[in-house]
Scaffold this motif. Structure first.
Motif, PDB file in Angstrom:
ATOM      1  N   TRP A 266      -2.989   9.435  -6.182  1.00 34.64           N
ATOM      2  CA  TRP A 266      -3.297   8.633  -5.100  1.00 34.64           C
ATOM      3  C   TRP A 266      -2.470   7.084  -5.462  1.00 34.64           C
TER       4      TRP A 266
ATOM      5  N   ILE B 239       0.205  10.596   3.319  1.00 28.50           N
ATOM      6  CA  ILE B 239      -1.047  11.357   2.713  1.00 28.50           C
ATOM      7  C   ILE B 239      -0.805  12.673   3.256  1.00 28.50           C
TER       8      ILE B 239
ATOM      9  N   ARG C 157      -2.110  10.689  -1.767  1.00 27.80           N
ATOM     10  CA  ARG C 157      -1.277   9.585  -1.268  1.00 27.80           C
ATOM     11  C   ARG C 157      -0.141   9.554  -2.022  1.00 27.80           C
TER      12      ARG C 157
END
Length: 333
Positions: free
Chosen positions: A34, A41, A50
């Motif tokens: 992420w 995403i 992400r």
């Protein structure tokens, strides 16, 4: 007299309203993948990653084409990032794949089967060409389409890391992914190696080979007796004491009686109706050298090696597959 059927009581509206709705599984963010500067995403099952569009586009033509399309005005976003739901994939496969795409350290270790399977599956689906080429090459090296290459790896796992005791699971996982990604040329060597690693004193039952399709399961089971029959007519024909003339003792034999006795002794040592001591593609057993004179040893080796070549050419047919040339032509590359 049979009992009359019981009438089912209809649920009241109150009862129907009071029943709880099935609990929804909450979405979670990947703790490792992420990135704060990420601009896309990817959602796999109930986990979101992400990532960076440019990195995905650099490696994958599928994502490159996807990101080049204009987005609908009402496309849902999270933290100003569009969410792309990847259906049919698993979180485990993507976590393993991203670990290679975004390595935390340099590693020279061989990939394990789980990682290789994930890489093969996702690199085919999303056209990660560079990753796919390396994984396909490694799998073809481990289960090659030539006898010369097979001799290099026949002693055990060479290009893939497999924990002790996980041979069977690894073979079955690789068969499944080879079928999934249309990599047919590795199947004969895979099937053959499975038979050699069964470790059973009799032909295994169908239920003893889990995790693979019925087609692959039956190919292994039907191939077992066929391999033994092929061995008798190829690599071990020099042991045939009923052939006329006999191969051993040879015409130039120095010690006919000793060599004839050696053939009978070796035959008794390798013959078995269920579990062969030597397999048709096994290399020549050097222990046999001391049993015969040099002339008979040379003759026996010539027959044995010619038999190995014949056996290799016929190996795909043993498992009901096309010949080597046709199998290689079917590979998705």
């Amino acid at each position: 007299m049979e009992d009359a059927p019981r009438n089912k009581r209809r649920r009241t509206d109150t009862e129907a309203q009071s029943e709880p709705e099935p609990a929804e599984i909450p979405l979670t963010r990947s703790t490792e993948y992420w990135f704060d500067d990420g601009n896309i995403i990817l959602q796999v099952e109930f986990t979101q990653f992400r990532l960076v569009k440019s990195i995905l586009s650099m490696h994958s033509s599928v994502f490159r084409d996807m990101f080049s399309l204009p987005l609908p005005a009402d496309e849902p976003t999270v933290e100003n990032c569009v969410v792309v739901v990847l259906r049919g994939d698993t979180v485990q496969d993507w976590a393993l794949f991203l670990g290679v795409m975004f390595p935390k350290s340099h590693s020279t270790e061989l990939p394990d089967v789980e990682l290789l399977v994930a890489m093969l599956r996702l690199s085919k689906k999303y056209d990660f060409a560079l990753f796919r080429e390396g994984c396909v090459r490694r799998l073809k090296q481990e289960f090659p389409s030539t006898l010369q290459e097979f001799d290099v790896v026949s002693g055990g796992w060479t290009f893939i890391n497999v924990d002790a005791g996980r041979n069977e699971d690894s073979f079955f996982s690789l068969i499944s992914v080879a079928r999934e990604i249309d990599l047919s040329s590795v199947l004969p060597a895979l099937y053959y190696t499975i038979l050699g690693n069964m470790g059973s004193k009799r032909m295994p039952k169908v239920g003893a080979i889990p995790y693979i399709s019925t087609t692959d399961r039956l190919a292994c089971l039907r191939g077992y007796p066929t391999v033994l029959q092929l061995q008798a007519t190829t690599t071990l024909t020099w042991l045939d004491v009923k052939s006329t003339p006999r191969h051993i003792p040879s015409q130039n034999c120095i010690h006919p009686r000793r060599c004839a006795a050696a053939v009978e002794k070796i035959y008794l040592g390798v013959s078995s109706p269920y579990l062969p001591v030597t397999w048709p593609l096994s290399k020549w057993n050097s222990d046999w050298d001391d049993e015969m004179c040099s002339h008979c040893e040379t003759k026996a080796k010539e027959i044995y090696e010619a038999g190995r070549e014949t056996c290799w050419e016929q190996l795909p047919a043993v498992f009901g597959l096309l010949n080597w040339t046709e199998l290689k032509a079917l590979d998705f590359e």
